[in-house]
Motif scaffolding. Structure first.
Motif, mmCIF file in Angstrom:
data_model
loop_
_atom_site.group_PDB
_atom_site.id
_atom_site.type_symbol
_atom_site.label_atom_id
_atom_site.label_comp_id
_atom_site.label_asym_id
_atom_site.label_seq_id
_atom_site.Cartn_x
_atom_site.Cartn_y
_atom_site.Cartn_z
ATOM 1 N N VAL A 17 0.858 -1.178 0.000
ATOM 2 C CA VAL A 17 0.000 0.000 0.000
ATOM 3 C C VAL A 17 0.894 1.228 0.000
ATOM 4 O O VAL A 17 1.972 1.234 0.606
ATOM 5 C CB VAL A 17 -0.908 0.021 1.255
ATOM 6 N N SER A 32 1.444 1.768 -5.852
ATOM 7 C CA SER A 32 0.489 0.707 -5.532
ATOM 8 C C SER A 32 -0.910 1.088 -5.987
ATOM 9 O O SER A 32 -1.280 2.273 -6.008
ATOM 10 C CB SER A 32 0.477 0.439 -4.025
ATOM 11 N N GLU A 33 -1.721 0.077 -6.349
ATOM 12 C CA GLU A 33 -3.103 0.345 -6.760
ATOM 13 C C GLU A 33 -3.955 0.812 -5.583
ATOM 14 O O GLU A 33 -5.051 1.343 -5.782
ATOM 15 C CB GLU A 33 -3.728 -0.904 -7.376
ATOM 16 N N ILE A 34 -3.454 0.612 -4.365
ATOM 17 C CA ILE A 34 -4.153 1.082 -3.165
ATOM 18 C C ILE A 34 -3.330 2.201 -2.536
ATOM 19 O O ILE A 34 -2.162 2.023 -2.216
ATOM 20 C CB ILE A 34 -4.350 -0.043 -2.141
ATOM 21 N N GLN A 35 -3.965 3.362 -2.369
ATOM 22 C CA GLN A 35 -3.284 4.487 -1.742
ATOM 23 C C GLN A 35 -4.130 5.005 -0.595
ATOM 24 O O GLN A 35 -5.326 5.245 -0.743
ATOM 25 C CB GLN A 35 -3.035 5.618 -2.740
ATOM 26 N N ARG A 68 -7.949 5.276 -1.801
ATOM 27 C CA ARG A 68 -8.044 5.279 -3.263
ATOM 28 C C ARG A 68 -7.828 3.857 -3.756
ATOM 29 O O ARG A 68 -6.808 3.247 -3.479
ATOM 30 C CB ARG A 68 -6.997 6.214 -3.868
ATOM 31 N N GLY A 69 -8.805 3.378 -4.493
ATOM 32 C CA GLY A 69 -8.766 1.997 -4.941
ATOM 33 C C GLY A 69 -9.868 1.203 -4.265
ATOM 34 O O GLY A 69 -10.719 1.745 -3.540
ATOM 35 N N ASP A 70 -9.884 -0.077 -4.480
ATOM 36 C CA ASP A 70 -10.927 -0.954 -3.976
ATOM 37 C C ASP A 70 -10.787 -1.155 -2.464
ATOM 38 O O ASP A 70 -9.714 -1.534 -1.974
ATOM 39 C CB ASP A 70 -10.844 -2.304 -4.703
ATOM 40 N N THR A 73 -9.820 -4.742 -1.321
ATOM 41 C CA THR A 73 -8.394 -5.007 -1.546
ATOM 42 C C THR A 73 -7.548 -4.306 -0.500
ATOM 43 O O THR A 73 -6.576 -4.873 0.017
ATOM 44 C CB THR A 73 -7.984 -4.557 -2.961
ATOM 45 N N ALA A 74 -7.925 -3.070 -0.174
ATOM 46 C CA ALA A 74 -7.172 -2.321 0.839
ATOM 47 C C ALA A 74 -7.195 -3.045 2.181
ATOM 48 O O ALA A 74 -6.160 -3.214 2.836
ATOM 49 C CB ALA A 74 -7.748 -0.917 0.979
ATOM 50 N N ASP A 359 -20.305 1.192 -5.244
ATOM 51 C CA ASP A 359 -19.302 1.918 -6.022
ATOM 52 C C ASP A 359 -19.919 2.518 -7.289
ATOM 53 O O ASP A 359 -19.596 3.644 -7.677
ATOM 54 C CB ASP A 359 -18.141 0.993 -6.394
#
Length: 421
Positions: A17, A32-35, A68-70, A73-74, A359
């Motif tokens: 992350v 990272s796709e998660i922020q 930010r992101g799913d 997933t986070a 979402d």
């Protein structure tokens, strides 16, 4: 230590992350796709004065943190947060931010919880009729429009049952209602009581597809109004009815079947004997009860986490029992339990569908119920999906029967409710 580093340490340095703070500091895995965006120094105050998971949840609901992101997933990448942060860890955070005047000022005062948080109050008053009505209203009287966006056309706010992996959420909800109907062996002319009926999905399914005269009761005024309108518009008023009523105030007897889909979580362990005894007394001999409820995996944990996010923000006074206790209480009330199954993977899939729906309607949801409430739901549903996948929680359907005076159950030698392929 930079603010971003504070959060990286809390969630685990190895988590994939990226952390970015309002002061320009960054930490974690770049790109990272998660922020996780730290938008205010007050996020640190929540961390210092609350346990790890609750502190982060409060900061997120208040808007001091953003993801930010799913969300699912986070959460799956930051599972270290689910363990409470020790007092020593919190004191270390205070020492490490002491050099920053803004952060030092933020942690010097204890912030009130976000307004979406409910005070749990005195536990010995739990599950009175008045308090149950308030708890149900807190969760279910949010906005029927909001629920329409999240749940989809079925308006079913309970675990679906997927007949195949690629089934849609609507197909799975239809299959769930039909599975309940078949387990109850519904036939035209029977009388069904659906306790905690929600927006009337089971009531309307039983009336429309099985010719059953169905009565549903719910403590949510908004649910009852929505269901009554939907029943009328569907031309089912002669067979289906929904009342704004506590199940304990149902006066009718001699029902052929009772469905309880998602109510037992609100009953409380101390009230389970009276709950099942009441339902037993409303059935005629040979009548069946299908109890569909979220459970804990076993009976070794407390049935309620009074300090947890779910109890504070989502289900005030909710209690989860182990499946063995549910089964035993049904037996002790007089039921013979004939079938039991765990659908926890189905609930994870159901929650994934609800998360997608939220979402897809995020801007409308925020406009309808406010950003704080929408954030509660985004966090709660993603976390529950993870919980079902990793067996922190389960979903059990338990089928019981009130035996006839001669001891006959009326059941076939083998279950006949699954379609024969």
């Amino acid at each position: 230590m930079t603010l971003a580093k504070v959060f990286e340490r809390l969630t685990g340095a190895g988590a994939p992350v990226e952390f970015a703070a309002y002061d320009g500091s960054r930490a974690g895995r770049p790109g990272s796709e998660i922020q996780i965006d730290v938008r205010s120094p007050y996020a640190v105050s929540y961390l210092v004065y609350s346990s790890g998971a609750l502190g982060l949840a409060r900061a997120y609901v208040a808007g001091y943190l953003d993801v930010r992101g799913d969300m699912y997933t986070a959460l799956s990448r930051m599972q270290q947060v689910f363990d409470d942060v020790s007092l020593a860890d919190r004191l270390r955070i205070v020492r490490e931010v002491a050099g920053d005047p803004l952060l030092r000022a933020a942690v010097s005062r204890r912030l009130p919880p976000p307004p979406q948080e409910v005070s749990t109050g005195r536990s010995f008053l739990r599950h009175t009729k008045r308090r149950d009505a308030r708890a149900i209203s807190h969760h279910y009287d949010v906005s029927n429009t909001f629920y329409e966006w999240v749940l989809g056309p079925s308006m079913a706010y309970t675990c679906a049952c997927y007949p195949r992996p690629d089934a849609t959420l609507e197909e799975a909800q239809y299959h769930k209602f039909d599975l309940v109907a078949r387990k109850l062996a519904l036939q035209p002319g029977m009388r069904l009581l659906d306790v905690g009926c929600g927006w009337g999905g089971m009531v309307m399914h039983a009336a429309r597809h099985y010719g059953v005269k169905a009565l549903g009761v719910t403590l949510s005024k908004q649910q009852a109004e929505w269901a009554q309108k939907a029943i009328a518009e569907s031309g089912l008023s002669e067979l289906a009815e929904v009342r704004h009523l506590d199940y304990r105030d149902v006066t009718e007897h001699d029902f052929d079947a009772i469905s309880s889909i998602g109510l037992t979580e609100h009953i409380g362990q101390a009230n389970l004997p009276s709950y099942f005894s009441f339902l037993y007394g409303r059935l005629k001999p040979g009548g069946r009860l299908l109890n569909h409820t979220i459970t804990r995996p076993d009976n070794t944990q407390a049935s309620i986490r009074k300090e947890g996010f779910i109890n504070r923000y989502v289900f005030p006074d909710g209690e989860l029992e182990g499946p063995g206790l549910i089964l035993s209480e049904m037996h002790d009330a007089g039921f013979e339990v004939r079938h039991e199954e765990n659908l926890r993977e189905h609930y994870a899939m159901t929650l994934a569908g609800w998360c997608r729906n939220l979402d897809d309607h995020w801007d409308e949801a925020v406009a309808e119920v406010g950003e704080g409430t929408a954030r509660v739901w985004r966090l709660y549903m993603a976390g529950c999906r993870l919980g079902f996948e990793q067996n922190w929680i389960q979903l059990h359907q338990t089928l019981g029967v009130r035996l006839g005076d001669d001891g006959r159950s009326g059941f076939p030698l083998r279950p006949d409710w699954e379609p024969q392929g």
